[in-house]
Design an enzyme around this catalytic site. Structure first.
Site, short mmCIF file in Angstrom:
data_model
loop_
_atom_site.label_atom_id
_atom_site.label_comp_id
_atom_site.label_asym_id
_atom_site.label_seq_id
_atom_site.Cartn_x
_atom_site.Cartn_y
_atom_site.Cartn_z
CD GLU A 64 12.77 -38.76 15.34
OE1 GLU A 64 13.35 -39.76 14.88
OE2 GLU A 64 13.37 -37.75 15.72
CD GLU A 122 13.79 -37.56 20.35
OE1 GLU A 122 14.82 -37.66 19.66
OE2 GLU A 122 12.89 -38.42 20.34
C1 GAL Z 1 15.62 -39.50 17.42
C2 GAL Z 1 14.69 -40.49 18.06
C3 GAL Z 1 15.17 -40.89 19.43
C4 GAL Z 1 16.62 -41.24 19.38
C5 GAL Z 1 17.42 -40.11 18.81
C6 GAL Z 1 18.87 -40.42 18.71
O1 GAL Z 1 15.44 -39.47 16.06
O2 GAL Z 1 13.39 -39.98 18.18
O3 GAL Z 1 14.45 -41.99 19.88
O4 GAL Z 1 16.77 -42.38 18.63
O5 GAL Z 1 16.95 -39.81 17.54
O6 GAL Z 1 19.15 -41.41 17.76
#
Ligand code: GAL
Ligand code: ZN
Length: 655
Positions: A142, A294
């Protein structure tokens, strides 16, 4: 099709790894993303690499038919980096270095950090390039940290400006430094425009561009290594959907495809307009399908956690992305961690590691995806309507909104959401893209409008296209200076209007508008109004306030073979935008084969076949009128005239 989870074997005892992999396999998962925060596990001391643990995890996963995407781990520097090279830590506004101990703590111009990044990337690439269980890479995690204000960043900013402008006189001109006596005679005099709310807008815009470029360069340095050492692997990055600080087109350019992180389940259950909007933005970055790296698997939060996805919601969220072009999907995360800042960011498995409801729902989805795979292969969204999505305008409006609450994304959403409600697919395009393949192009709040883009929009209309523009479009040039023209500048040609004056409407005021043909009914104009004078355009809605009586709120102009529509205000009621979009779609002759009832989404992927996804975003049963005799791929049944969708229900029709 790849479906799986974000997995952190380094968080668990070795003996659990076999159980995890077996459970993943049982769920139908065939991919994991690994190691994006595991720099310290791979390089515990400088230049001493330890990959044995990851080899072992990959082997266990591989035996269970699970491939891996590896993250270059540069989003969290090991503690030894911060201690030994404090200059790699980001310098904050107050002049202090950021306290190490979260993540995304680094300065992107630091030579040291860039070198360390290249070293760990190279070591990983060399080690894993031949591993049959590795299929690709995610760069960093990110991108989009706050900008660093250190001397190294300032000097690089100067060099970047010098490259862009050549001589200081050109920079003075571009930034309009005659104002407030801000002329520079040397690059070294230029400060970082720290406060984007008060510094020169031109300087602020270039600072944003520069920071975006710093991230892109950082990624490129990793990519150059991966391309040479791992030619058989893909490289992607996990983007953040509607995140605004980086020019995502640039960040996407050198990648094989875009991935993104989708967490739409926060407040009360509601139609996921934004997740759909973001998906289309993500598909637009490279004009091709994307992955989800994700995706919501449970309640999330760093302190207090949010709502648990209700039964059916995990699947619903996934199908929405599939419908917009997600060809791979990964849930964040596999098992809820018992330690660290994300103890409450829940995964498919809870802290106890038992495969329960959320696991079952993801497994059901994965199994369905594998069944659908051959039907959706080589299909993508093909749209007749394009919305111009432009980071320059996003930034220009963040620096100077014009009227209170005005952001580029808010403006686009007014039209995007109406298109969504009508069941129409949309492409997000750049101002430099070819408009001619679309029937309708929307230029909402396109604050920065270069002359050649305006010329091409006019030409698009002349040749038969339908252009819809709205307030604050075409105000500025590429430097962030106002065009010295009467609005809407060059677009007057196709829009057939002139705007001599305009105003913000304070929160405690509104204007009344009503249709005068084309648009029917009465609506509320809020936030802003252009005093639109039709030249050749036909007024479709006008104001009732005495001082606005002679101006139009909405106009339509015939120009060449097409038409130019203009909306000069923000309208409170959604119904207004629904009507407007319906008019445009009718004029373009665009008919939808399935018209969704409220709360239901329709998105179609096309290739040799046409696959329609019908998604119920509500917790009520919905009935949708559909063409009969079509195969519904999940049930294997043929449709009748009506289709019933339960709470969060999904249907996939082969049209
Ligand atoms: C995303 C990040 C993950 C995890 C998730 C939940 O932004 O890429 O590593 O932190 O959020 O907080
Ligand atoms: Zn810096």
């Amino acid at each position: 099709m790849y479906v799986g989870v974000d997995y952190y074997p380094e968080h668990w005892e070795r003996k659990r790894w076999d159980i995890d992999a077996a459970l993943m396999k049982k769920a139908g998962f065939n991919v994991v993303r690994l190691a994006e925060f595991a720099w310290i596990n791979m390089e515990p001391r400088e230049q001493q690499f330890e990959f044995g643990w990851l080899d072992e995890a990959l082997e266990i996963l591989g035996k269970n038919g699970i491939s891996a995407i590896l993250g270059t781990p540069t989003a969290v520097m090991p503690a030894w980096v911060a201690k030994k090279y404090p200059e790699t830590l980001l310098l904050q506004k107050d002049g202090t270095r950021i306290a190490w101990g979260v993540r995304k703590n680094n300065c992107f111009s630091s030579e040291t950090y860039r070198l360390l990044s290249k070293k760990i990337t190279r070591a990983m690439a060399e080690h894993f390039s031949g591993n049959p269980n590795v299929i690709g890479w995610q760069t960093d995690n990110e991108f989009g940290s706050p900008s660093c204000l250190c001397d190294s960043c300032r000097l690089e900013f100067h060099a970047w400006l010098e490259k862009r402008y050549g001589d200081i006189g050109s920079l003075n001109k571009a930034w309009g430094n005659h104002f407030w006596g801000h002329l520079f005679s040397d690059w070294s005099e230029i400060p970082i425009p720290v406060d984007q709310g008060v510094h020169n807008p031109g300087a602020c815009l270039d600072w944003k561009r520069f920071n975006s470029w710093l991230n892109v360069r950082f990624q490129k340095e990793q990519l150059d290594i991966l391309r040479v050492l791992c030619p058989d692997h893909f490289v992607t990055h996990n983007f953040m959907g509607l995140f605004k600080d980086l020019d995502y087109y640039d960040l996407a350019e050198d990648l094989d495809f875009v991935s993104w992180d989708n967490y739409p389940c926060w407040g009360k259950p509601e139609v996921r307009f934004d997740a759909s909007f973001a998906a289309d933005v993500m598909r637009g970055l490279k004009k091709k399908n994307f992955w989800i790296m994700e995706q919501t698997a449970g309640p999330g939060g760093w302190g207090a956690f949010g709502r648990n996805p209700h039964p059916g919601e995990i699947r619903n969220i996934s199908y929405q992305q599939l419908a917009h072009g997600a060809d791979g999907q990964i849930w964040f995360r596999w098992r809820t961690c018992t330690a660290g800042r994300e103890q409450y960011w829940h995964g498919l498995l809870g802290h106890d590691g038992r495969p329960l409801r959320r696991y079952d729902e993801a497994a059901l989805t994965a199994r369905e995806y594998h069944r659908l795979e051959k039907e959706i292969k080589d299909t993508t969204v093909v749209a007749d309507v394009a919305v111009i999505y432009d980071y320059e305008s996003i930034w220009a409006l963040d620096i100077q909104a014009g009227y209170g609450g005005n952001t580029f994304q808010n403006a686009v959403k007014r039209y995007y959401n109406a298109l969504f409600r009508s069941g129409t697919n949309v492409d997000m395009i750049r101002p430099s893209d070819d408009f001619s393949r679309y029937k309708i192009v929307i230029a909402a709040d396109l604050n920065i409008l270069e002359d050649d883009v305006a010329d091409r929009l006019n030409e698009f209309v002349r040749k038969g296209g339908i252009l819809l523009a709205d307030c604050r479009t075409g105000v500025k040039d590429i430097s962030g200076l106002c065009h010295a023209r009467t609005l809407p500048g060059k677009l007057s040609e196709s829009l057939g209007i002139e705007i001599e004056e305009y105003e913000s409407i304070p929160d405690d005021m509104h204007f009344d508008i009503s249709g005068t043909g084309g648009i029917s009914g009465s609506f509320t104009s809020v936030s802003y109004a252009d005093w639109v004078k039709p030249l050749g355009a036909k007024p479709l809605a006008g104001y009732r306030q005495w001082h606005m009586e002679k101006f139009s709120a909405v106009t339509r102009n015939r120009y060449g073979k097409g038409s130019g529509w203009y909306v000069g205000t923000v309208v409170k009621e959604e119904g207004f935008y629904d009507q407007l979009i319906k008019n445009l779609l009718d004029e373009a002759g665009l008919k939808q084969s399935i018209i969704p009832p409220a709360g239901v989404e329709v998105s179609i992927r096309r290739g040799k076949k046409k696959i329609a996804f019908i998604i119920n975003h509500t917790e009520e049963v919905k009935t949708v009128a559909v063409p009969s005799g079509k195969l519904e791929l999940l049930s294997g049944k043929k449709t009748r005239k009506k289709l019933e969708l339960g709470r969060y229900g999904v249907a996939v029709l082969k049209l």
